[in-house]
Motif scaffolding. Structure first.
Motif, short mmCIF file in Angstrom:
data_model
loop_
_atom_site.label_atom_id
_atom_site.label_comp_id
_atom_site.label_asym_id
_atom_site.label_seq_id
_atom_site.Cartn_x
_atom_site.Cartn_y
_atom_site.Cartn_z
N PRO A 75 0.81 -1.22 0.00
CA PRO A 75 0.00 0.00 0.00
C PRO A 75 0.84 1.28 0.00
N VAL A 76 1.93 1.29 0.75
CA VAL A 76 2.80 2.46 0.76
C VAL A 76 3.47 2.67 -0.59
N ASP A 77 3.87 1.57 -1.23
CA ASP A 77 4.41 1.68 -2.60
C ASP A 77 3.41 2.36 -3.52
N CYS A 78 2.13 2.03 -3.35
CA CYS A 78 1.09 2.61 -4.21
C CYS A 78 1.06 4.13 -4.09
N VAL A 79 1.15 4.63 -2.87
CA VAL A 79 1.14 6.08 -2.66
C VAL A 79 2.39 6.71 -3.25
N LYS A 80 3.53 6.09 -3.01
CA LYS A 80 4.79 6.64 -3.53
C LYS A 80 4.78 6.70 -5.05
N LEU A 81 4.30 5.63 -5.69
CA LEU A 81 4.23 5.61 -7.15
C LEU A 81 3.25 6.64 -7.68
N ALA A 82 2.12 6.77 -7.00
CA ALA A 82 1.12 7.74 -7.44
C ALA A 82 1.67 9.16 -7.42
N VAL A 83 2.33 9.52 -6.33
CA VAL A 83 2.87 10.87 -6.20
C VAL A 83 3.97 11.11 -7.23
N ASN A 84 4.81 10.09 -7.43
CA ASN A 84 5.99 10.26 -8.29
C ASN A 84 5.68 10.13 -9.76
N ARG A 85 4.83 9.14 -10.13
CA ARG A 85 4.65 8.82 -11.55
C ARG A 85 3.35 9.35 -12.15
N ILE A 86 2.31 9.49 -11.34
CA ILE A 86 1.04 9.97 -11.89
C ILE A 86 0.89 11.47 -11.68
N PHE A 87 1.01 11.89 -10.44
CA PHE A 87 0.86 13.32 -10.16
C PHE A 87 2.14 14.10 -10.41
N LYS A 88 3.26 13.37 -10.51
CA LYS A 88 4.56 13.96 -10.86
C LYS A 88 4.90 15.18 -10.00
N GLY A 89 4.68 15.00 -8.70
CA GLY A 89 5.04 16.05 -7.76
C GLY A 89 3.95 17.06 -7.49
N LYS A 90 2.96 17.19 -8.41
CA LYS A 90 1.81 18.06 -8.17
C LYS A 90 0.78 17.23 -7.41
N LYS A 91 0.80 17.37 -6.11
CA LYS A 91 0.14 16.40 -5.25
C LYS A 91 -1.38 16.53 -5.27
N PRO A 92 -2.07 15.39 -5.03
CA PRO A 92 -3.53 15.45 -4.95
C PRO A 92 -3.99 16.28 -3.76
N ASP A 93 -5.25 16.67 -3.81
CA ASP A 93 -5.82 17.47 -2.73
C ASP A 93 -6.23 16.62 -1.54
N LEU A 94 -6.38 15.33 -1.76
CA LEU A 94 -6.83 14.43 -0.71
C LEU A 94 -6.39 13.02 -1.03
N CYS A 95 -5.98 12.28 -0.01
CA CYS A 95 -5.68 10.85 -0.14
C CYS A 95 -6.59 10.10 0.81
N VAL A 96 -7.36 9.14 0.27
CA VAL A 96 -8.23 8.32 1.11
C VAL A 96 -7.86 6.86 0.91
N SER A 97 -7.88 6.11 2.01
CA SER A 97 -7.46 4.72 2.00
C SER A 97 -8.57 3.85 2.58
#
Length: 259
Positions: free
Chosen positions: A78-100
């Motif tokens: 699960p932590v890998d998922c967040v790291k990949l999302a921030v790095n590869r999908i949002f590319k540093g422009k972070k989401p407004d909310l993370c829900v798990s």
């Protein structure tokens, strides 16, 4: 909160896997609020805590499970998922909310330490993203999450409107059953698992061990998450990831280290 013309970007993660009913129900709620991106493990990852994958490659593939939702499955934790999302999908422009979540089973009290659901939310908070973990007191695959949805929406909207204190996230747990009395803001109960390892034999008569245990609540306070859930309320515990025992620093400073 953002206007309708600039809907918030919401990252959805979990630890039960991308096909779990809990994440489907969470997606349905947050789709009403913002633009949704899902990154979740390709299989169950419960109890992984804050584990990350090192020493082997991660797989990360687009999937189409629900119409209108950008979704990715990940071979990691699960932590890998967040790291990949921030790095590869949002590319540093972070989401407004993370829900798990929504996790199948409670993550109250000491369970927050072991939980992959909550560790994903913690990672979101480490990335300075307002983050929430949601869990339901029902381990069944066919669990009914419908009675949680209005509370999840309200909590998410409040977090988007007001933000969260620095280095803080929310641990939200729901009791089983369709009649929730309301929400209680709580502290984490002082409870633990009394664990045993059941010894069994494989077909070659070699021993193996299966972890079992009983949840023991040693806290009689009526301001805890355990009390709230036992009495039909949803519990919200503000969680921090600074593990420093600040009250112990003066004690250690009083010691003499004769080296």
């Amino acid at each position: 909160m953002k206007t309708q013309h600039s809907r918030p970007n919401i990252l959805v993660v979990n630890d039960d896997g991308i096909t779990a009913p809990g994440i489907k129900n969470l997606i349905e709620v947050v789709q009403e609020i913002g633009n949704v991106v899902v990154v979740a493990p390709d299989g169950p990852q419960s109890g992984m805590g804050h584990a990350i994958t090192i020493g082997k490659p991660l797989r990360f593939d687009r999937v189409d499970l629900y119409e209108g939702v950008e979704m990715y499955k990940c071979s990691g934790t699960p932590v890998d998922c967040v790291k990949l999302a921030v790095n590869r999908i949002f590319k540093g422009k972070k989401p407004d909310l993370c829900v798990s979540g929504i996790n199948h089973g409670l993550n109250n009290s000491i369970n927050v330490i072991y939980s992959g659901t909550m560790s994903a939310a913690v990672e979101g908070a480490i990335e300075e993203i307002p983050s929430i973990g949601f869990s339901l007191d029902d381990y069944a695959q066919e669990a009914d999450f419908s009675h949680c949805k209005k509370y999840i929406k309200a909590i998410c909207e409040e977090v988007l409107a007001h933000g969260l204190p620095p280095a803080t996230l929310l641990n939200v747990n729901f009791p089983n059953g369709e009649h929730i009395k309301g929400i209680k803001i709580c502290r984490q109960a002082n409870a633990k698992w009394a664990e045993e390892f059941d010894e069994r034999k494989d077909p070659y008569h070699r021993p193996y061990y299966w972890l079992t245990g009983v949840f023991q609540n040693n806290d009689r306070g009526e301001d805890t998450d355990v009390w709230a859930l036992d009495n039909g309320y949803a519990s919200i515990v503000p969680v921090q990831f600074d593990l420093t025992a600040h009250h112990a620093i003066p004690v250690l400073n009083s010691w003499s280290f004769n080296v």
